[in-house]
Design a protein around this motif. Structure first.
Motif, PDB file in Angstrom:
ATOM      1  N   ILE A   6      43.973  34.774  39.822  1.00 29.89           N
ATOM      2  CA  ILE A   6      44.815  33.766  40.458  1.00 29.89           C
ATOM      3  C   ILE A   6      45.376  34.282  41.779  1.00 29.89           C
TER       4      ILE A   6
ATOM      5  N   ILE B 132      45.023  32.508  45.464  1.00 29.93           N
ATOM      6  CA  ILE B 132      46.072  32.260  46.451  1.00 29.93           C
ATOM      7  C   ILE B 132      45.570  32.639  47.831  1.00 29.93           C
TER       8      ILE B 132
ATOM      9  N   ALA C 287      42.893  30.334  49.144  1.00 34.69           N
ATOM     10  CA  ALA C 287      43.548  29.141  49.660  1.00 34.69           C
ATOM     11  C   ALA C 287      44.111  29.400  51.054  1.00 34.69           C
TER      12      ALA C 287
ATOM     13  N   TYR D  80      52.834  30.652  55.135  1.00 35.55           N
ATOM     14  CA  TYR D  80      52.247  30.621  53.795  1.00 35.55           C
ATOM     15  C   TYR D  80      52.013  32.026  53.259  1.00 35.55           C
TER      16      TYR D  80
ATOM     17  N   PHE E   6      55.245  33.400  51.884  1.00 35.64           N
ATOM     18  CA  PHE E   6      55.615  32.678  50.668  1.00 35.64           C
ATOM     19  C   PHE E   6      54.707  33.070  49.507  1.00 35.64           C
TER      20      PHE E   6
ATOM     21  N   LEU F 237      53.497  37.244  39.645  1.00 37.15           N
ATOM     22  CA  LEU F 237      52.151  37.084  39.091  1.00 37.15           C
ATOM     23  C   LEU F 237      51.569  38.420  38.648  1.00 37.15           C
TER      24      LEU F 237
ATOM     25  N   ILE G 115      54.813  38.897  35.069  1.00 41.92           N
ATOM     26  CA  ILE G 115      54.191  38.149  33.970  1.00 41.92           C
ATOM     27  C   ILE G 115      53.383  39.058  33.025  1.00 41.92           C
TER      28      ILE G 115
ATOM     29  N   THR H 249      58.741  24.902  44.493  1.00 41.21           N
ATOM     30  CA  THR H 249      57.411  25.314  44.951  1.00 41.21           C
ATOM     31  C   THR H 249      56.705  24.178  45.674  1.00 41.21           C
TER      32      THR H 249
ATOM     33  N   PHE I 288      58.101  22.995  49.115  1.00 45.78           N
ATOM     34  CA  PHE I 288      57.763  23.871  50.238  1.00 45.78           C
ATOM     35  C   PHE I 288      56.273  23.783  50.579  1.00 45.78           C
TER      36      PHE I 288
ATOM     37  N   ILE J 283      54.151  22.635  54.039  1.00 44.48           N
ATOM     38  CA  ILE J 283      53.023  23.314  54.697  1.00 44.48           C
ATOM     39  C   ILE J 283      51.832  22.371  54.803  1.00 44.48           C
TER      40      ILE J 283
ATOM     41  N   LEU K 131      44.879  20.260  50.139  1.00 49.15           N
ATOM     42  CA  LEU K 131      45.613  21.506  50.369  1.00 49.15           C
ATOM     43  C   LEU K 131      46.749  21.654  49.370  1.00 49.15           C
TER      44      LEU K 131
ATOM     45  N   ILE L  45      45.269  23.121  46.158  1.00 42.06           N
ATOM     46  CA  ILE L  45      44.763  24.492  46.173  1.00 42.06           C
ATOM     47  C   ILE L  45      45.830  25.493  46.604  1.00 42.06           C
ATOM     48  N   LEU L  46      46.814  25.059  47.402  1.00 38.72           N
ATOM     49  CA  LEU L  46      47.891  25.984  47.757  1.00 38.72           C
ATOM     50  C   LEU L  46      48.922  26.058  46.639  1.00 38.72           C
TER      51      LEU L  46
ATOM     52  N   PRO M 291      47.912  27.800  42.308  1.00 40.62           N
ATOM     53  CA  PRO M 291      48.001  29.246  42.019  1.00 40.62           C
ATOM     54  C   PRO M 291      49.428  29.767  42.122  1.00 40.62           C
ATOM     55  N   VAL M 292      50.194  29.220  43.079  1.00 36.22           N
ATOM     56  CA  VAL M 292      51.552  29.723  43.280  1.00 36.22           C
ATOM     57  C   VAL M 292      52.462  29.336  42.117  1.00 36.22           C
TER      58      VAL M 292
ATOM     59  N   ILE N 136      51.636  29.000  38.966  1.00 36.42           N
ATOM     60  CA  ILE N 136      51.219  29.483  37.637  1.00 36.42           C
ATOM     61  C   ILE N 136      52.227  30.413  36.947  1.00 36.42           C
ATOM     62  N   PRO N 137      52.866  31.356  37.666  1.00 29.60           N
ATOM     63  CA  PRO N 137      53.872  32.169  36.958  1.00 29.60           C
ATOM     64  C   PRO N 137      54.942  31.318  36.296  1.00 29.60           C
TER      65      PRO N 137
ATOM     66  N   LEU O  90      53.472  29.488  33.209  1.00 29.78           N
ATOM     67  CA  LEU O  90      53.273  30.355  32.044  1.00 29.78           C
ATOM     68  C   LEU O  90      54.591  30.642  31.345  1.00 29.78           C
ATOM     69  N   MET O  91      55.629  30.939  32.155  1.00 30.55           N
ATOM     70  CA  MET O  91      56.930  31.221  31.543  1.00 30.55           C
ATOM     71  C   MET O  91      57.456  29.980  30.824  1.00 30.55           C
TER      72      MET O  91
ATOM     73  N   ILE P 107      62.565  33.919  39.330  1.00 29.03           N
ATOM     74  CA  ILE P 107      61.458  33.399  40.146  1.00 29.03           C
ATOM     75  C   ILE P 107      61.937  32.214  40.980  1.00 29.03           C
TER      76      ILE P 107
ATOM     77  N   LEU Q  15      63.986  33.455  43.863  1.00 31.76           N
ATOM     78  CA  LEU Q  15      63.115  34.074  44.866  1.00 31.76           C
ATOM     79  C   LEU Q  15      62.471  32.999  45.732  1.00 31.76           C
ATOM     80  N   LEU Q  16      61.917  31.957  45.062  1.00 37.32           N
ATOM     81  CA  LEU Q  16      61.181  30.946  45.812  1.00 37.32           C
ATOM     82  C   LEU Q  16      62.110  30.087  46.655  1.00 37.32           C
TER      83      LEU Q  16
END
Lengths: 349, 233
Positions: free
Chosen positions: A242, A246, A249, A270, A273, A281, A285, B156, B159, B163, B173, B176-177, B180-181, B183-184, B187-188, B215, B218-219
């Motif tokens: 993953i 990122i 992408a 990006y 970020f 990740l 995790i 997430t 933001f 972009i 976009l 695909i952007l 992946p970002v 996913i953490p 999962l939690m 998380i 942070l974001l």
């Protein structure tokens, strides 16, 4: 030449890790022992298959079943069946000095040419009685030591233990290179210099390359140790994939802008970020979601534990430094290519 | 439409961040109310997806229930949030730039989207409950998961949509952007809610909650720091 010392160092360390990492033999080890379930009060001829050992009739060979730190059982007679195959005759008593009934004991082999080696927890014994008085102890005697440089022999891993010097440094180098690219992204956002953006581009390209090599070496390793190219029960593997998504992408994002300045600015934003999002990740995790087969997870030992002994450290750390330097070198080369493209484009206009 | 906004913005001179955010939030609400198709579209999207899930699967065991629930919320959130920057064209953005600070823009969007996602999640939860009954054992913890999930997804995707809106093919976009970002967080959340469903032991659930909040912090911090670089072309 003085200016380029770090490139020489990087290439030298990588070369060193390739040559030494692939040529140093593994320590002798026990592949399997049969039978492995023994009954107290009987006699057995244990057939022991070993790896990287050469036995001959000339040197006496000792075989012990190690019960605990003080107590052991010695073989009555040891026969050499082949270069790597032994047969050891044991009379198993029906009484043992401590109460670890049915516990798996270790087996120790000792001779002059191969040195002493051990297979932990390989034999289980069923016995009736705990009796320290009549127990005849044959403690493990003077063990031979071999001065040759060898890598540790680990069941399941075997020769693939060498992959430690190639798989792990890829991830180290990738992380460092992505962090450097984030540093340059921040620099771009402050200075708005198009050449800095080219640096970010070359660094991320090399980072993705290293990441893919890490994934491929990891997948090969998984094939031989876990028996599969890819598994979804392995959290680290999937998180790494993953992380690469990122950055793929990131390149799609770059290509979707025609305007140079806009592209540089937005992809820099990006990048910062995404790198921050990558920290949980890769580093949080996998430690929380415990179902991992990797060393260091779910009770498995990791770097710094017993998995990395001193001979391995002598190759592993140079390999890490070497791949980081090689990555940076590769990025500076790519940067020069991009810079030439950029200048040529400028001249055309 | 433009007139309404002008009215709202008229008393914007010399305001502090708090009032700016409030005014922008009010603007978002008014806009949503005027263009009812957007919100009703999302709600209908959730309903029809949940319907399709139950028509095709009939019965769900708790762990499938859990993953379907979060996947539906994930896709609904992407769809709901994509528009938050895309729908407002370049000219209107320019108008905001002359009036408010970038912080007010991003914070108001995030807060508004948290509300929107909470609405979507609650609706999904109740439709799930309507069709199959709820396997949730610890309701408080599940609500906590829904709240933290809305927060994380909102930060997430808001933001990322800022972009993606700069590009021409923002819908692609966005996926695909964003995926992946996110996913953490996902999962939690699945871990948290599966322990609320009684599928996992509640070993150190406080730790998981703290990580999730970490998380999110942070974001949100990154969004606030980076957005000023992003918004002006």
């Amino acid at each position: 030449m003085i200016k380029h010392w770090w490139k020489v160092l990087g290439a030298g360390l990588v070369l060193y890790s390739l040559i030494v990492g692939l040529s140093v033999p593994l320590k002798s080890g026990v592949l399997d022992v049969s039978p492995s379930m023994l009954q107290g009060g009987k006699s057995y001829d244990l057939i022991i298959n070993t790896y990287n050992a050469t036995f001959s009739d000339e040197n006496p060979i000792d075989v012990w079943i190690k019960v605990d730190d003080d107590n052991a059982l010695a073989a009555r007679a040891v026969k050499v069946l082949g270069e790597t195959k032994l047969s050891a005759h044991f009379d198993i008593p029906n009484y043992f000095p401590n109460e670890k009934e049915n516990w798996a004991y270790s087996i120790i082999i000792n001779d002059k040419t191969n040195g002493a080696f051990i297979r932990p927890r390989s034999i289980a014994v069923k016995f009736d009685q705990i009796n320290k008085e009549i127990w005849k102890n044959n403690p493990v005697g003077s063990l031979y030591k071999i001065d040759k440089m060898t890598f540790p022999f680990r069941s399941v891993l075997y020769e693939t233990i060498r992959n430690t010097y190639y798989h792990v440094p890829m991830w180290f180098a990738m992380t460092i290179i992505f962090l450097v690219s984030v540093f340059y992204s921040i620099k771009y956002l402050r200075k708005k210099d198009p050449l800095v953006d080219l640096k970010v581009r070359s660094l991320t390209t090399v980072g993705v390359l290293l990441g893919f090599m890490g994934l491929i070496t990891g997948s090969l390793w998984a094939r031989s140790t876990w028996g599969t190219w890819w598994t979804f029960s392995e959290i680290k593997m999937n998180m790494a994939a993953i992380a690469l998504l990122i950055y793929l992408a990131y390149f799609v994002l770059r290509n979707s802008f025609d305007d140079e300045e806009k592209r540089a600015k937005i992809s820099a934003v990006y990048n910062v970020f995404a790198c921050m999002a990558m920290i949980p990740l890769l580093f949080v995790i996998p430690r929380v979601v415990t179902s991992s087969l990797h060393p260091g997870n779910g009770g498995n030992p990791a770097i710094g534990g017993e998995d990395l002994d001193n001979t391995m450290r002598m190759v592993f750390y140079p390999a890490v430094i070497g791949w980081i330097l090689m990555g940076i070198w590769l990025a500076t080369l790519l940067y020069r290519v991009y810079k030439i493209e950029y200048k040529l484009l400028d001249d055309d206009v | 439409m433009f007139l309404v906004m002008k009215n709202i913005f008229l008393h914007l001179q010399c305001m502090n961040l708090g009032t700016e955010i409030l005014v922008l939030l009010k603007k978002e609400l008014v806009l949503e109310w005027r263009q009812k198709y957007a919100i009703s579209g999302i709600l209908l999207y959730v309903l029809s997806t949940v319907f399709i899930v139950f028509v095709s699967a009939r019965e769900l065991d708790p762990s499938t229930w859990n993953s379907f629930f979060w996947i539906i919320i994930l896709f609904a959130s992407v769809n709901a949030i994509t528009k938050s920057f895309v729908q407002e064209g370049g000219n209107r953005q320019l108008y905001y730039y002359s009036l408010v600070s970038p912080l007010a823009v991003i914070i108001s969007k995030i807060v508004y989207n948290v509300g929107l996602l909470l609405l979507i999640s609650i609706l999904t939860f109740f439709t799930f409950g309507l069709f199959s009954g709820s396997p949730v054992q610890d309701l408080n913890q599940f609500w906590l998961a829904i709240f933290l999930g809305s927060l994380g997804f909102s930060i997430t995707f808001t933001f990322i949509s800022a972009i993606a809106s700069k590009s021409n093919n923002s819908a692609t976009l966005m996926a695909i952007l964003g995926f992946p970002v996110v996913i953490p967080i996902l999962l939690m959340l699945i871990k948290l809610s599966s322990s609320a469903l009684g599928l996992e032991t509640k070993g150190n659930i406080d730790n998981d909650i703290l990580i999730l909040i970490g998380i999110d912090f942070l974001l949100v911090g990154m969004s606030i720091i980076l957005f000023p670089f992003l918004w002006r072309d």
